[in-house]
Design an enzyme around this catalytic site. Structure first.
Site, mmCIF file in Angstrom:
data_model
loop_
_atom_site.group_PDB
_atom_site.id
_atom_site.type_symbol
_atom_site.label_atom_id
_atom_site.label_comp_id
_atom_site.label_asym_id
_atom_site.label_seq_id
_atom_site.Cartn_x
_atom_site.Cartn_y
_atom_site.Cartn_z
ATOM 1 N N ARG A 90 0.852 -1.195 0.000
ATOM 2 C CA ARG A 90 0.000 0.000 0.000
ATOM 3 C C ARG A 90 0.886 1.244 0.000
ATOM 4 O O ARG A 90 1.669 1.439 0.928
ATOM 5 C CB ARG A 90 -0.897 0.011 1.231
ATOM 6 C CG ARG A 90 -1.803 1.244 1.360
ATOM 7 C CD ARG A 90 -2.504 1.245 2.710
ATOM 8 N NE ARG A 90 -3.273 0.039 2.923
ATOM 9 C CZ ARG A 90 -3.748 -0.356 4.112
ATOM 10 N NH1 ARG A 90 -3.526 0.391 5.194
ATOM 11 N NH2 ARG A 90 -4.436 -1.476 4.224
ATOM 12 N N ASP A 142 -3.610 -8.356 3.575
ATOM 13 C CA ASP A 142 -4.958 -8.606 4.075
ATOM 14 C C ASP A 142 -5.571 -9.659 3.167
ATOM 15 O O ASP A 142 -5.613 -9.475 1.936
ATOM 16 C CB ASP A 142 -5.814 -7.337 4.013
ATOM 17 C CG ASP A 142 -5.319 -6.234 4.932
ATOM 18 O OD1 ASP A 142 -4.585 -6.547 5.888
ATOM 19 O OD2 ASP A 142 -5.683 -5.073 4.703
ATOM 20 N N GLU A 200 -7.681 -7.589 13.670
ATOM 21 C CA GLU A 200 -8.145 -7.865 12.310
ATOM 22 C C GLU A 200 -7.775 -9.295 11.916
ATOM 23 O O GLU A 200 -6.598 -9.596 11.708
ATOM 24 C CB GLU A 200 -7.527 -6.875 11.322
ATOM 25 C CG GLU A 200 -7.893 -5.414 11.611
ATOM 26 C CD GLU A 200 -7.169 -4.419 10.724
ATOM 27 O OE1 GLU A 200 -7.530 -3.237 10.746
ATOM 28 O OE2 GLU A 200 -6.215 -4.831 10.023
ATOM 29 N N HIS A 203 -5.405 -9.743 8.711
ATOM 30 C CA HIS A 203 -4.188 -8.941 8.592
ATOM 31 C C HIS A 203 -2.963 -9.725 9.081
ATOM 32 O O HIS A 203 -2.921 -10.173 10.225
ATOM 33 C CB HIS A 203 -4.380 -7.677 9.434
ATOM 34 C CG HIS A 203 -3.238 -6.720 9.425
ATOM 35 N ND1 HIS A 203 -3.329 -5.460 8.881
ATOM 36 C CD2 HIS A 203 -1.977 -6.806 9.936
ATOM 37 C CE1 HIS A 203 -2.177 -4.827 9.052
ATOM 38 N NE2 HIS A 203 -1.348 -5.626 9.687
#
Length: 221
Positions: A90, A142, A200, A203
């Site tokens: 990202r 993810d 999460e 993740h």
């Protein structure tokens, strides 16, 4: 004429690959059967708009991460299962977009779907939004598990990117099958060198990541 066009296309692909920094790879080049659905390329995400820095639905990660994911994929394939990646590398530009959005309190377009029980002003404090992301180091992903034949996702008990306790690793108000699915994901990812994030279930970060202090900002394309 056809051979000229073919040569142009091959040259374009080669140039595209050369744009990645040393130590990064396109996941499809290492494990072609891993599926990708970059939510931040489109509107189906917690912001409700495409995120800056995501130009194509293309999965990029550090090369060691991509190779570790291939091992996970190969093991799951023996059960007719596989990986579906929602996000990998990202760019910092995207993280900056998240931060800018999080500070606009009246922009709650996707609240009911992604954070119905959390006041938006608390997303920073609760660890759902940060000014720096492990994803920008290239070794965080993810993902979930799918059936290879149908592409259907296993039921994990909460949607991807849902900001709430039902996404936490320690959440127990799940069906037996949901618990089994989460345990399978955790087990196989940890087996091949990934550590989880407690809030999460989707993740994971590669242990011993190659760029632990570097946050990259080249686009996803």
């Amino acid at each position: 004429m056809k051979w000229i066009l073919s040569l142009f296309l091959l040259t374009s692909l080669a140039v595209q690959s050369q744009k990645l920094p040393k130590g990064f790879s396109y996941i499809k080049d290492i494990s072609p059967t891993i599926q990708g659905e970059l939510r931040y390329c489109h509107n189906n995400n917690f912001m409700g708009v495409p995120v800056n820095g995501y130009e194509e639905n293309t999965l990029i990660a550090t090369t060691p991460t991509a190779k570790a994911l291939k091992k996970v994929q190969d093991e799951l394939a023996s059960q007719k299962l596989g990986l579906k990646v929602y996000d990998a590398y990202r760019p910092q530009t995207a993280v900056n977009h998240f931060v800018k959005w999080a500070r606009v309190m009246n922009d709650t377009l996707m609240k009911q779907q992604y954070y119905p029980e959390i006041n938006k002003r608390h997303l920073f404090k609760k660890g759902y939004i940060s000014s720096k992301s492990g994803h920008s180091r290239g070794s965080t992903v993810d993902l979930t598990i799918i059936h290879l034949e149908t592409g259907k996702e296993l039921d994990m008990g909460s949607p991807y990117d849902f900001f709430g306790v039902s996404s936490h690793i320690t959440y127990h108000n799940l069906t037996k099958q949901q618990k089994k699915n989460r345990q399978l994901l955790q087990k196989v990812m940890r087996k091949y060198g990934f550590r989880f994030y407690s809030k999460e279930w989707w993740h994971f970060t590669l242990r011993g990541e190659p760029f632990p202090k570097t946050f990259f900002d080249f686009p996803v394309k």
